[in-house]
Scaffold this motif. Structure first.
Motif, PDB file in Angstrom:
ATOM      1  N   PRO A 195      10.897   0.719   1.998  1.00 62.03           N
ATOM      2  CA  PRO A 195      11.023   0.175   0.642  1.00 62.03           C
ATOM      3  C   PRO A 195      10.224  -1.113   0.440  1.00 62.03           C
ATOM      4  N   LEU A 196      10.197  -1.981   1.466  1.00 63.60           N
ATOM      5  CA  LEU A 196       9.414  -3.215   1.352  1.00 63.60           C
ATOM      6  C   LEU A 196       7.926  -2.899   1.266  1.00 63.60           C
ATOM      7  N   ALA A 197       7.466  -1.948   2.066  1.00 62.91           N
ATOM      8  CA  ALA A 197       6.046  -1.597   2.066  1.00 62.91           C
ATOM      9  C   ALA A 197       5.605  -1.087   0.695  1.00 62.91           C
ATOM     10  N   VAL A 198       6.406  -0.217   0.095  1.00 67.37           N
ATOM     11  CA  VAL A 198       6.057   0.325  -1.217  1.00 67.37           C
ATOM     12  C   VAL A 198       6.144  -0.766  -2.281  1.00 67.37           C
ATOM     13  N   ALA A 199       7.145  -1.642  -2.165  1.00 69.06           N
ATOM     14  CA  ALA A 199       7.262  -2.751  -3.121  1.00 69.06           C
ATOM     15  C   ALA A 199       6.055  -3.677  -3.035  1.00 69.06           C
ATOM     16  N   ALA A 200       5.592  -3.968  -1.819  1.00 70.50           N
ATOM     17  CA  ALA A 200       4.425  -4.834  -1.647  1.00 70.50           C
ATOM     18  C   ALA A 200       3.167  -4.167  -2.193  1.00 70.50           C
ATOM     19  N   ALA A 201       3.065  -2.849  -1.992  1.00 69.04           N
ATOM     20  CA  ALA A 201       1.913  -2.118  -2.528  1.00 69.04           C
ATOM     21  C   ALA A 201       1.932  -2.140  -4.059  1.00 69.04           C
ATOM     22  N   LYS A 202       3.113  -1.932  -4.638  1.00 69.49           N
ATOM     23  CA  LYS A 202       3.232  -1.990  -6.093  1.00 69.49           C
ATOM     24  C   LYS A 202       2.888  -3.381  -6.623  1.00 69.49           C
ATOM     25  N   ALA A 203       3.135  -4.408  -5.807  1.00 71.90           N
ATOM     26  CA  ALA A 203       2.832  -5.784  -6.218  1.00 71.90           C
ATOM     27  C   ALA A 203       1.338  -6.081  -6.145  1.00 71.90           C
ATOM     28  N   GLY A 204       0.552  -5.138  -5.605  1.00 75.47           N
ATOM     29  CA  GLY A 204      -0.890  -5.309  -5.588  1.00 75.47           C
ATOM     30  C   GLY A 204      -1.507  -5.543  -4.225  1.00 75.47           C
ATOM     31  N   TYR A 205      -0.703  -5.591  -3.180  1.00 80.32           N
ATOM     32  CA  TYR A 205      -1.244  -5.786  -1.838  1.00 80.32           C
ATOM     33  C   TYR A 205      -1.728  -4.469  -1.243  1.00 80.32           C
ATOM     34  N   ALA A 206      -2.743  -4.546  -0.405  1.00 78.59           N
ATOM     35  CA  ALA A 206      -3.087  -3.424   0.460  1.00 78.59           C
ATOM     36  C   ALA A 206      -2.100  -3.460   1.624  1.00 78.59           C
ATOM     37  N   VAL A 207      -1.406  -2.359   1.853  1.00 81.49           N
ATOM     38  CA  VAL A 207      -0.326  -2.346   2.840  1.00 81.49           C
ATOM     39  C   VAL A 207      -0.612  -1.318   3.924  1.00 81.49           C
ATOM     40  N   LEU A 208      -0.501  -1.774   5.166  1.00 84.81           N
ATOM     41  CA  LEU A 208      -0.521  -0.880   6.320  1.00 84.81           C
ATOM     42  C   LEU A 208       0.896  -0.808   6.868  1.00 84.81           C
ATOM     43  N   GLY A 209       1.447   0.393   6.923  1.00 85.06           N
ATOM     44  CA  GLY A 209       2.773   0.577   7.489  1.00 85.06           C
ATOM     45  C   GLY A 209       2.660   1.079   8.910  1.00 85.06           C
ATOM     46  N   PHE A 210       3.293   0.378   9.848  1.00 86.61           N
ATOM     47  CA  PHE A 210       3.199   0.724  11.266  1.00 86.61           C
ATOM     48  C   PHE A 210       4.512   1.344  11.750  1.00 86.61           C
ATOM     49  N   ASP A 211       4.394   2.441  12.496  1.00 88.01           N
ATOM     50  CA  ASP A 211       5.576   3.046  13.111  1.00 88.01           C
ATOM     51  C   ASP A 211       5.147   3.805  14.351  1.00 88.01           C
ATOM     52  N   VAL A 212       6.022   3.799  15.363  1.00 83.50           N
ATOM     53  CA  VAL A 212       5.711   4.507  16.612  1.00 83.50           C
ATOM     54  C   VAL A 212       5.953   5.999  16.491  1.00 83.50           C
ATOM     55  N   ASP A 213       6.657   6.430  15.440  1.00 87.40           N
ATOM     56  CA  ASP A 213       6.968   7.837  15.232  1.00 87.40           C
ATOM     57  C   ASP A 213       5.830   8.492  14.447  1.00 87.40           C
ATOM     58  N   GLN A 214       5.014   9.279  15.136  1.00 89.97           N
ATOM     59  CA  GLN A 214       3.850   9.893  14.494  1.00 89.97           C
ATOM     60  C   GLN A 214       4.249  10.838  13.378  1.00 89.97           C
ATOM     61  N   SER A 215       5.410  11.495  13.501  1.00 92.48           N
ATOM     62  CA  SER A 215       5.842  12.413  12.445  1.00 92.48           C
ATOM     63  C   SER A 215       6.107  11.664  11.143  1.00 92.48           C
ATOM     64  N   LYS A 216       6.648  10.444  11.231  1.00 98.34           N
ATOM     65  CA  LYS A 216       6.854   9.623  10.037  1.00 98.34           C
ATOM     66  C   LYS A 216       5.510   9.223   9.425  1.00 98.34           C
ATOM     67  N   VAL A 217       4.584   8.853  10.274  1.00 97.23           N
ATOM     68  CA  VAL A 217       3.259   8.451   9.799  1.00 97.23           C
ATOM     69  C   VAL A 217       2.609   9.594   9.026  1.00 97.23           C
ATOM     70  N   GLU A 218       2.652  10.791   9.589  1.00101.04           N
ATOM     71  CA  GLU A 218       2.033  11.944   8.935  1.00101.04           C
ATOM     72  C   GLU A 218       2.728  12.278   7.618  1.00101.04           C
ATOM     73  N   ALA A 219       4.058  12.210   7.612  1.00102.94           N
ATOM     74  CA  ALA A 219       4.804  12.512   6.386  1.00102.94           C
ATOM     75  C   ALA A 219       4.449  11.530   5.278  1.00102.94           C
ATOM     76  N   LEU A 220       4.403  10.257   5.606  1.00105.62           N
ATOM     77  CA  LEU A 220       4.137   9.234   4.592  1.00105.62           C
ATOM     78  C   LEU A 220       2.715   9.340   4.054  1.00105.62           C
ATOM     79  N   ASN A 221       1.762   9.586   4.924  1.00106.51           N
ATOM     80  CA  ASN A 221       0.384   9.707   4.460  1.00106.51           C
ATOM     81  C   ASN A 221       0.173  10.955   3.611  1.00106.51           C
ATOM     82  N   ALA A 222       1.080  11.925   3.749  1.00107.79           N
ATOM     83  CA  ALA A 222       1.049  13.114   2.889  1.00107.79           C
ATOM     84  C   ALA A 222       1.848  12.890   1.603  1.00107.79           C
ATOM     85  N   GLY A 223       2.433  11.701   1.468  1.00105.03           N
ATOM     86  CA  GLY A 223       3.198  11.385   0.261  1.00105.03           C
ATOM     87  C   GLY A 223       4.627  11.860   0.294  1.00105.03           C
TER      88      GLY A 223
END
Length: 447
Positions: free
Chosen positions: A33-61
């Motif tokens: 939620p913080l990452a999306v809020a920061a992106a909505k505020a205009g920042y370029a946001v990189l979200g880091f997670d060790v779980d590759q399945s989460k990374v793939e899901a998020l990048n697919a929207g």
């Protein structure tokens, strides 16, 4: 010229103008939620997670957090303001780094800061010079200024000169429709005046209101105090429930009546035990740290003992009710757990008292299933691996009537309580979910 002032001024300009890149580490109930809020505020946001399945899901929207609707996530992915990654080397491009990783307890109920420590080490190896680093994970006072700071300074760099350090406790409340990340007032603090100004600048652009405090240790104490306040008051009403049950007094009626007083009373309600990522855990962080100062924490520890004991009280009430209604032992009974999540209307099962109840039923040889409209199957967890993959059963008339008892643990709104009341042979209601909807009778037992 003072180079620390120049560095702080430069990063502040980037933060205020939203030219900064923000890295959010840990994409769970707090980080995403913080990452999306920061992106909505205009920042370029990189979200880091060790779980590759989460990374793939998020990048697919695809969002796995109810507080982050998929349209909001997909919009930020599509415009290029949010990207998830498991490559921590990319921290080198982040002007702001926010740590949102778990801080659980060990089996000995001592703080486990391993996730924070590992994350701080990863940041130390990869950080951008002059980066602002903020811890959001709940912890004991002085963690930011000792544990995190020491790891970041181990290579000879210094906080306030080579990087800037702050603490801003998360205040997420999953399932609360009235408040969300950007509308919850944000406690902010920094290790020194420059760091304080940078933390205020970043969160001031993301949330509606910031609340500055004088130091990270004060901010850490604020978060622990908030959760101890809830834990102690819940323990009080849990103890009152046991006392009033013995006196044949309905504790929920008592609390509702007391709540009509317009001053001097705040209603808290009993339940089958505490759950979630904060209230069952955070008070023990302070009791552990207080021992270093030879200060007793009897009140907090007593509250913890009461709350931890509530699942056992539920089992004892179930045992008595089964014997009284059917002359049937717990081991010979078939039980349906109604609600697995730790609170209503969310899929969050962290620290849910349902698991303690299930463990006790399993130890007694009881046959049991669960129904939860928000948890179709039990995900893999560190603490309850034995239940991984178990699926929620349907909630129809035939299914309900096939059990000797229904133990209502979580009072989700999207449950047909009229059907449960009509078809269950026995309902042990730990939340007064049936009572407040007008369902009562000999088959409904409050616990």
């Amino acid at each position: 010229m003072d180079t620390s002032v120049v560095s702080a001024e430069n990063i502040k300009i980037r933060i205020e103008s939203r030219a900064a890149t923000a890295g959010i580490i840990g994409l769970g109930y707090v980080g995403l939620p913080l990452a999306v809020a920061a992106a909505k505020a205009g920042y370029a946001v990189l979200g880091f997670d060790v779980d590759q399945s989460k990374v793939e899901a998020l990048n697919a929207g695809n969002s796995y957090i109810e507080a982050v609707p998929e349209p909001s996530l997909r919009e930020q992915v599509a415009v290029g303001r949010f990207e998830a990654t498991a490559d921590f080397a990319r921290l080198a491009s982040c002007d702001v780094v926010v740590i949102c990783v778990p801080t659980p307890l060990t089996k000995q109920r001592e703080p486990d800061l391993s996730f924070v420590e590992q994350t701080a080490s990863a940041i130390a190896r990869n950080r951008k010079p002059g980066a602002l680093i903020i811890l959001e994970s709940t912890t004991w006072p002085w963690t930011t200024e000792t544990v995190v700071k020491n790891i970041l300074e181990a290579d000879g760099t210094k906080s306030g000169r080579d990087f800037f350090l702050g603490f801003s406790p998360e205040r997420e409340d999953p399932g609360n429709a009235s408040f969300r990340t950007v509308t919850i007032p944000k406690i902010v603090s920094g290790d020194g005046a420059d760091a304080q100004a940078l933390v205020e600048a970043f969160y001031g652009n993301v949330v509606e209101r910031i609340v500055p405090v004088s130091s990270p240790r004060v901010a850490e104490a604020v978060k622990i105090t908030e959760n101890i306040f809830r834990a102690v008051n819940i323990a009080l009403v849990n103890e009152l429930k046991i006392i009033y049950d013995a006196m044949d007094i309905d504790v929920w009626e008592v609390i509702d009546a007391a709540a009509t007083k317009p001053f001097g009373f705040m209603p808290f309600y009993p339940g089958p035990g505490l759950g979630g990522h904060c209230i069952p855990i955070d008070p023990f962080y302070l009791t552990w740290k207080a021992r270093e100062y030879n200060v007793p924490t009897r009140f907090i520890e007593l509250a913890g003992e009461i709350n931890v004991a509530m699942p056992r009280y539920v089992i004892s009430r179930l045992e008595v009710a089964l014997d009284k209604s059917f002359a049937k032992s717990l081991s010979a009974s078939k039980v349906l757990i109604l609600g697995l999540a730790y609170k209503k209307n969310v899929p969050d099962i962290r620290e849910s008292p349902a698991f303690a109840i299930m463990d006790m039923l399993k130890a007694r040889g009881t046959t049991f299933d669960y129904h939860d409209p928000h948890v179709p199957s039990i995900p893999r967890t560190r603490e309850h691996e034995q239940y991984y993959g178990q699926r929620s059963v349907g909630l129809d008339a035939a299914t309900i009537s096939s059990y000797d008892a229904v133990v209502l643990v979580t009072d989700h709104d999207d449950v047909d309580y009229g059907l449960v009341a009509a078809k269950a042979k026995l309902v042990l209601d730990t939340r007064n979910a049936l009572g407040k909807r007008g369902f009562s009778g000999e088959t409904v037992v409050k616990a």
